[in-house]
Design an enzyme around this catalytic site. Structure first.
Site, PDB file in Angstrom:
ATOM      1  N   LYS A   1     -19.948  16.425 -20.404  1.00  0.00           N
ATOM      2  CA  LYS A   1     -20.371  17.794 -20.696  1.00  0.00           C
ATOM      3  C   LYS A   1     -20.620  17.922 -22.196  1.00  0.00           C
ATOM      4  CE  LYS A   1     -19.120  22.642 -20.026  1.00  0.00           C
ATOM      5  NZ  LYS A   1     -20.497  22.975 -19.573  1.00  0.00           N
TER       6      LYS A   1
ATOM      7  N   ALA B   1     -32.403  14.453 -11.692  1.00  0.00           N
ATOM      8  CA  ALA B   1     -31.691  13.189 -11.547  1.00  0.00           C
ATOM      9  C   ALA B   1     -30.209  13.299 -11.884  1.00  0.00           C
ATOM     10  CB  ALA B   1     -32.335  12.103 -12.417  1.00  0.00           C
TER      11      ALA B   1
ATOM     12  N   HIS C   1     -13.177  19.689 -18.288  1.00  0.00           N
ATOM     13  CA  HIS C   1     -14.413  19.180 -17.711  1.00  0.00           C
ATOM     14  C   HIS C   1     -14.530  17.676 -17.925  1.00  0.00           C
ATOM     15  CE1 HIS C   1     -15.641  23.424 -17.591  1.00  0.00           C
ATOM     16  NE2 HIS C   1     -16.608  23.048 -16.763  1.00  0.00           N
TER      17      HIS C   1
ATOM     18  N   THR D   1     -18.403  29.081 -18.794  1.00  0.00           N
ATOM     19  CA  THR D   1     -17.521  29.853 -17.913  1.00  0.00           C
ATOM     20  C   THR D   1     -16.331  30.398 -18.678  1.00  0.00           C
ATOM     21  OG1 THR D   1     -18.163  28.454 -16.057  1.00  0.00           O
ATOM     22  CG2 THR D   1     -16.181  29.779 -15.784  1.00  0.00           C
TER      23      THR D   1
ATOM     24  N   GLY E   1     -28.194  27.111 -14.675  1.00  0.00           N
ATOM     25  CA  GLY E   1     -26.788  26.743 -14.707  1.00  0.00           C
ATOM     26  C   GLY E   1     -26.409  26.031 -15.979  1.00  0.00           C
ATOM     27  N   THR E   2     -27.402  25.649 -16.791  1.00  0.00           N
ATOM     28  CA  THR E   2     -27.129  25.000 -18.071  1.00  0.00           C
ATOM     29  C   THR E   2     -26.505  26.014 -19.019  1.00  0.00           C
ATOM     30  OG1 THR E   2     -29.120  23.677 -17.724  1.00  0.00           O
ATOM     31  CG2 THR E   2     -28.138  23.627 -19.919  1.00  0.00           C
TER      32      THR E   2
ATOM     33  N   LYS F   1     -26.260  14.944 -11.662  1.00  0.00           N
ATOM     34  CA  LYS F   1     -25.374  15.146 -10.508  1.00  0.00           C
ATOM     35  C   LYS F   1     -25.582  16.510  -9.869  1.00  0.00           C
ATOM     36  CE  LYS F   1     -21.916  11.907 -12.245  1.00  0.00           C
ATOM     37  NZ  LYS F   1     -20.558  11.732 -12.829  1.00  0.00           N
TER      38      LYS F   1
ATOM     39  N   GLY G   1     -33.884  18.809 -14.196  1.00  0.00           N
ATOM     40  CA  GLY G   1     -32.639  18.056 -14.306  1.00  0.00           C
ATOM     41  C   GLY G   1     -32.323  17.418 -12.969  1.00  0.00           C
TER      42      GLY G   1
END
Length: 278
Positions: A171, A15, A167, A178, A111-112, A17, A13
């Site tokens: 997303k 590319a 968010h 979370t 983190g996905t 942010k 991932g």
């Protein structure tokens, strides 16, 4: 200069942010080296990962979409520590990404969000059989971990609580991982929240948000201009107690990401949540 303590890192991932922030953080970490940068977007294929991330110097690591050859390449590197794959991709692909990494002996730091409980259990079993560390981290911010710990403490004294997560509108999953994790932490206390006061009627389905375990409600907001934000609101007679965490720059996640990269090689199974490795 590399040695057997240098951690080779693949960013999946790259590319996106978050991926670009991870590339910058890894490039600046003295004990890590970026070995691969993966992304499925056609427009970024072949571009230098460092230049794409905004670094002043190229890293001579081209963006590619070939996951398994990259995993095999890093797995074959014997002059460094075991490889780590940091994944910030998409809920549709993250499950297969993790399984592929573990199969090659590469440690995933993920983190996905958006994995189902069944997928998490399957990955837990797979990682344990392979004796391979894996970290699933819904939120890499240490501030969020502190919020969750404060929420657990407060929930012992309040019977009414709702969660609002906000968010950016790119997303893909809702509620956020979370927020789900926060609700799970509160539900693990063994008490039910929000005892009904009236018989509620939703004039529009979903108006009261999603219903997690133990009566906890989660509300999701998606708007451009937001990054990642969460409120946990407790209520009791005559008082409201609000805990809030706001993200203004994705750089706030990088200390947690680097910590996870360093810790995952010490693990032999899947661990869920940043608080488990602090």
């Amino acid at each position: 200069m590399t040695n057997q303590s240098t951690i080779p890192v693949i960013v999946n991932g790259a590319a996106g942010k978050m991926g670009r922030e991870v590339i910058k953080a890894v490039a600046q970490a003295p004990d890590m080296i970026l070995m691969g940068a993966l992304d499925t977007s056609a427009e970024h294929q072949g571009k230098d990962a460092g230049e794409l991330a905004g670094l002043s110097e190229p890293l001579e690591v081209p963006i590619t979409n070939q996951l398994e050859p990259m995993l095999g390449y890093v797995a074959g590197e014997r002059q460094m520590a075991p490889g780590v794959m940091v994944d910030f991709t998409h809920p549709d692909s993250v499950y297969s990404n993790i399984r592929s990494a573990i199969a090659y002996g590469i440690r995933p730091v993920v983190g996905t969000t958006g994995l189902s409980p069944e997928q998490i259990q399957d990955l837990t079993d797979f990682a344990e059989k392979a004796s391979t560390g894996c970290l699933l981290i819904p939120n890499f911010s240490i501030g969020m971990v502190l919020l969750q710990q404060a929420a657990v403490t407060a929930s012992k004294y309040f019977d009414h609580v709702e969660i609002i997560e906000l968010h950016h509108n790119q997303k893909a999953d809702a509620p956020s991982g979370t927020a789900i994790q926060t609700a799970q932490l509160l539900a693990e206390l063994g008490k039910s929240f929000n005892p009904p006061q009236v018989e509620e009627t939703e004039k529009i389905p979903g108006a009261r948000g999603s219903l997690a375990d133990e009566g906890i409600r989660i509300h999701s907001i998606r708007l451009p201009g937001l990054i990642a934000h969460q409120e946990v609101i407790f209520g009791a007679a005559g008082q409201i107690y609000t805990l809030r965490h706001d993200t203004s720059d994705r750089a706030c996640y990088m200390p947690g990401v680097l910590l996870a990269i360093r810790k995952v090689n010490q693990l032999k199974s899947l661990v869920y949540g940043l608080e488990k490795i602090l």
